[in-house]
Design an enzyme around this catalytic site. Sequence first.
Site, PDB file in Angstrom:
ATOM      1  N   ASP A  93       0.828  -1.210   0.000  1.00  0.00           N
ATOM      2  CA  ASP A  93       0.000   0.000   0.000  1.00  0.00           C
ATOM      3  C   ASP A  93       0.862   1.260   0.000  1.00  0.00           C
ATOM      4  O   ASP A  93       0.699   2.148  -0.842  1.00  0.00           O
ATOM      5  CB  ASP A  93      -0.893   0.012   1.250  1.00  0.00           C
ATOM      6  CG  ASP A  93      -2.368  -0.186   0.924  1.00  0.00           C
ATOM      7  OD1 ASP A  93      -2.783   0.218  -0.176  1.00  0.00           O
ATOM      8  OD2 ASP A  93      -3.096  -0.729   1.753  1.00  0.00           O
ATOM      9  N   GLU A 116      -5.255   7.394   0.027  1.00  0.00           N
ATOM     10  CA  GLU A 116      -5.791   6.696   1.195  1.00  0.00           C
ATOM     11  C   GLU A 116      -4.813   6.723   2.363  1.00  0.00           C
ATOM     12  O   GLU A 116      -5.219   6.749   3.522  1.00  0.00           O
ATOM     13  CB  GLU A 116      -6.117   5.249   0.831  1.00  0.00           C
ATOM     14  CG  GLU A 116      -6.748   4.469   1.969  1.00  0.00           C
ATOM     15  CD  GLU A 116      -7.127   3.056   1.575  1.00  0.00           C
ATOM     16  OE1 GLU A 116      -7.907   2.438   2.323  1.00  0.00           O
ATOM     17  OE2 GLU A 116      -6.654   2.576   0.537  1.00  0.00           O
ATOM     18  N   ASP A 172      -6.333   4.783  -4.907  1.00  0.00           N
ATOM     19  CA  ASP A 172      -6.350   3.708  -3.924  1.00  0.00           C
ATOM     20  C   ASP A 172      -5.250   2.749  -4.343  1.00  0.00           C
ATOM     21  O   ASP A 172      -5.368   2.040  -5.345  1.00  0.00           O
ATOM     22  CB  ASP A 172      -7.710   3.006  -3.906  1.00  0.00           C
ATOM     23  CG  ASP A 172      -7.861   2.097  -2.688  1.00  0.00           C
ATOM     24  OD1 ASP A 172      -6.819   1.700  -2.123  1.00  0.00           O
ATOM     25  OD2 ASP A 172      -8.996   1.795  -2.304  1.00  0.00           O
ATOM     26  N   ILE A 174      -4.052  -0.063  -3.122  1.00  0.00           N
ATOM     27  CA  ILE A 174      -4.537  -1.447  -3.175  1.00  0.00           C
ATOM     28  C   ILE A 174      -5.980  -1.442  -2.704  1.00  0.00           C
ATOM     29  O   ILE A 174      -6.261  -1.271  -1.516  1.00  0.00           O
ATOM     30  CB  ILE A 174      -3.704  -2.410  -2.304  1.00  0.00           C
ATOM     31  CG1 ILE A 174      -2.281  -2.525  -2.826  1.00  0.00           C
ATOM     32  CG2 ILE A 174      -4.360  -3.789  -2.278  1.00  0.00           C
ATOM     33  CD1 ILE A 174      -1.427  -3.522  -2.066  1.00  0.00           C
ATOM     34  N   ASP A 175      -6.894  -1.637  -3.624  1.00  0.00           N
ATOM     35  CA  ASP A 175      -8.314  -1.711  -3.292  1.00  0.00           C
ATOM     36  C   ASP A 175      -8.693  -3.179  -3.270  1.00  0.00           C
ATOM     37  O   ASP A 175      -8.713  -3.845  -4.309  1.00  0.00           O
ATOM     38  CB  ASP A 175      -9.142  -0.950  -4.333  1.00  0.00           C
ATOM     39  CG  ASP A 175     -10.597  -0.832  -3.937  1.00  0.00           C
ATOM     40  OD1 ASP A 175     -10.896  -1.034  -2.740  1.00  0.00           O
ATOM     41  OD2 ASP A 175     -11.431  -0.530  -4.797  1.00  0.00           O
ATOM     42  N   THR A 177      -7.788  -5.342   0.038  1.00  0.00           N
ATOM     43  CA  THR A 177      -6.601  -5.848   0.744  1.00  0.00           C
ATOM     44  C   THR A 177      -6.704  -7.341   1.047  1.00  0.00           C
ATOM     45  O   THR A 177      -5.712  -8.063   0.940  1.00  0.00           O
ATOM     46  CB  THR A 177      -6.382  -5.065   2.053  1.00  0.00           C
ATOM     47  OG1 THR A 177      -7.574  -5.126   2.848  1.00  0.00           O
ATOM     48  CG2 THR A 177      -6.068  -3.617   1.760  1.00  0.00           C
ATOM     49  N   HIS A 265     -18.729  -5.077   3.441  1.00  0.00           N
ATOM     50  CA  HIS A 265     -18.726  -3.997   2.468  1.00  0.00           C
ATOM     51  C   HIS A 265     -20.095  -3.760   1.841  1.00  0.00           C
ATOM     52  O   HIS A 265     -20.331  -2.717   1.250  1.00  0.00           O
ATOM     53  CB  HIS A 265     -17.705  -4.299   1.355  1.00  0.00           C
ATOM     54  CG  HIS A 265     -16.297  -4.303   1.858  1.00  0.00           C
ATOM     55  ND1 HIS A 265     -15.265  -4.912   1.168  1.00  0.00           N
ATOM     56  CD2 HIS A 265     -15.740  -3.777   2.972  1.00  0.00           C
ATOM     57  CE1 HIS A 265     -14.134  -4.759   1.844  1.00  0.00           C
ATOM     58  NE2 HIS A 265     -14.412  -4.071   2.940  1.00  0.00           N
ATOM     59  N   LYS A 292     -14.832  -5.170  -9.427  1.00  0.00           N
ATOM     60  CA  LYS A 292     -16.262  -5.375  -9.716  1.00  0.00           C
ATOM     61  C   LYS A 292     -16.750  -4.385 -10.771  1.00  0.00           C
ATOM     62  O   LYS A 292     -17.550  -4.742 -11.638  1.00  0.00           O
ATOM     63  CB  LYS A 292     -17.065  -5.229  -8.415  1.00  0.00           C
ATOM     64  CG  LYS A 292     -16.759  -6.320  -7.389  1.00  0.00           C
ATOM     65  CD  LYS A 292     -17.621  -6.206  -6.150  1.00  0.00           C
ATOM     66  CE  LYS A 292     -17.211  -5.036  -5.277  1.00  0.00           C
ATOM     67  NZ  LYS A 292     -15.861  -5.205  -4.683  1.00  0.00           N
ATOM     68  N   ARG A 306     -23.368  -1.948  -4.098  1.00  0.00           N
ATOM     69  CA  ARG A 306     -22.690  -1.725  -2.825  1.00  0.00           C
ATOM     70  C   ARG A 306     -23.706  -1.027  -1.925  1.00  0.00           C
ATOM     71  O   ARG A 306     -23.829   0.202  -1.923  1.00  0.00           O
ATOM     72  CB  ARG A 306     -21.430  -0.879  -3.006  1.00  0.00           C
ATOM     73  CG  ARG A 306     -20.595  -0.724  -1.716  1.00  0.00           C
ATOM     74  CD  ARG A 306     -19.367   0.108  -2.006  1.00  0.00           C
ATOM     75  NE  ARG A 306     -18.600   0.432  -0.821  1.00  0.00           N
ATOM     76  CZ  ARG A 306     -17.436  -0.115  -0.487  1.00  0.00           C
ATOM     77  NH1 ARG A 306     -16.917  -1.056  -1.261  1.00  0.00           N
ATOM     78  NH2 ARG A 306     -16.793   0.268   0.588  1.00  0.00           N
ATOM     79  N   ASP A 319     -12.420   4.861  -3.536  1.00  0.00           N
ATOM     80  CA  ASP A 319     -12.978   3.528  -3.753  1.00  0.00           C
ATOM     81  C   ASP A 319     -13.873   3.443  -4.987  1.00  0.00           C
ATOM     82  O   ASP A 319     -14.335   2.350  -5.336  1.00  0.00           O
ATOM     83  CB  ASP A 319     -13.804   3.102  -2.531  1.00  0.00           C
ATOM     84  CG  ASP A 319     -12.930   2.724  -1.344  1.00  0.00           C
ATOM     85  OD1 ASP A 319     -11.834   2.199  -1.558  1.00  0.00           O
ATOM     86  OD2 ASP A 319     -13.354   2.974  -0.200  1.00  0.00           O
TER      87      ASP A 319
END
Length: 381
Positions: A93, A116, A172, A174-175, A177, A265, A292, A306, A319
């Site tokens: 990250d 982030e 981001d 690493i979206d 983790t 989430h 996604k 979401r 995100d």
Amino acid sequence: MTGKQLLPLLQKISTAWPKTPPHSIPKLNYARAPALVRVYSALPPSIAYLEKERAVAIEAVERASRVCQAVFKRLVNEETLTKKDKSPVTVADFGAQAIINQILEQSFPNDPIVGEEDSKDLQGDEGKVLCEKVVGLVNTAVEQPMSVDEVLRAIDRGQYEGSGSGRYWTLDPIDGTKGFLRGEQYAVCLALVIDGTVRLGVLSSPNMPWKMSEPDGERGVLMVAVEGQGAFQRKLGGGSELPISTSSVADTAHATFCESVESGHTSHADNANIARLLGITNQSLRMDGQCKYGAVARGDADIYLRLPTSETYVDKIWDHGAGNIIVREAGGRVADVYGRPLDFSLGRTLRANRGVVAANANVFDAVIAAVRETLDKKSKA
């Protein structure tokens, strides 16, 4: 190659416009070619619109993705997963954010960044070991070695609070983790926001199959979209860009959901009720991060929900920035559960929105109606 040598090539492209689509203009390394940047600024606006930003963003995300892959190979093992040790993803990250921010600063020194991470966990005696790992990682991917102070400063360039005017980047590193630690889906995401609207997005999915129908086949996908220019994908590491588009499914009974692996989430129970209302029986495609959005954008799935898991949760802009524009440029629609466009003009969060719905344009309205019915009944229960 000097700017003088490149001028005839760029003039030729200019003469051919608009027959030459934006994505076919030769991709050049602007961060390493200041003479080209000066020449490029004189081109007609229709050609120059975000083409430099597009190229630099792709390079930044590509480099950060390679670093994340290297960290996984070197540091993630069965013991890491058993102990739920997140230190590898923490190193990746910080390293990815430092690399992306450094590349952006070289080409766009006046552009602020909403990131982030910040460097507080890398400072002092407690952060020394982690800091050494991050600095070592960063220096495997940059052209000129960076000192500890330079790496920390690069990470902290991501502390901008956002704005409804002007331009800034949001990333981001690493979206997803937990997907990263499992060796499954995660994404490296970068978006450019101008006057409160996402205009450019780059999304890398190092573990996403090139063809979802061949899950054990070649992996690694990079997707990119610029406002008004469509969405494209290519293999991570290079190759030709190919246009992508959302599916043409018009009957929701034939649609497929794309859901988060982690129930924290989104509400899987609400998703199941919405699927019942829409007549959906296909097995959901589950993956982490903004992958996604990518799955919907290229037609692997038709709907991404979401849904809010609490009344107080607010989504962060990093995100959704890249995935949002990639789906829209692929022909899909993105909104919150009330059908309102995502508002990136209010700082670091989407506080004017609640939840996210992304779907192909054919089924979007029906999905919004089912979402509203489900949430309304839930609120009255």
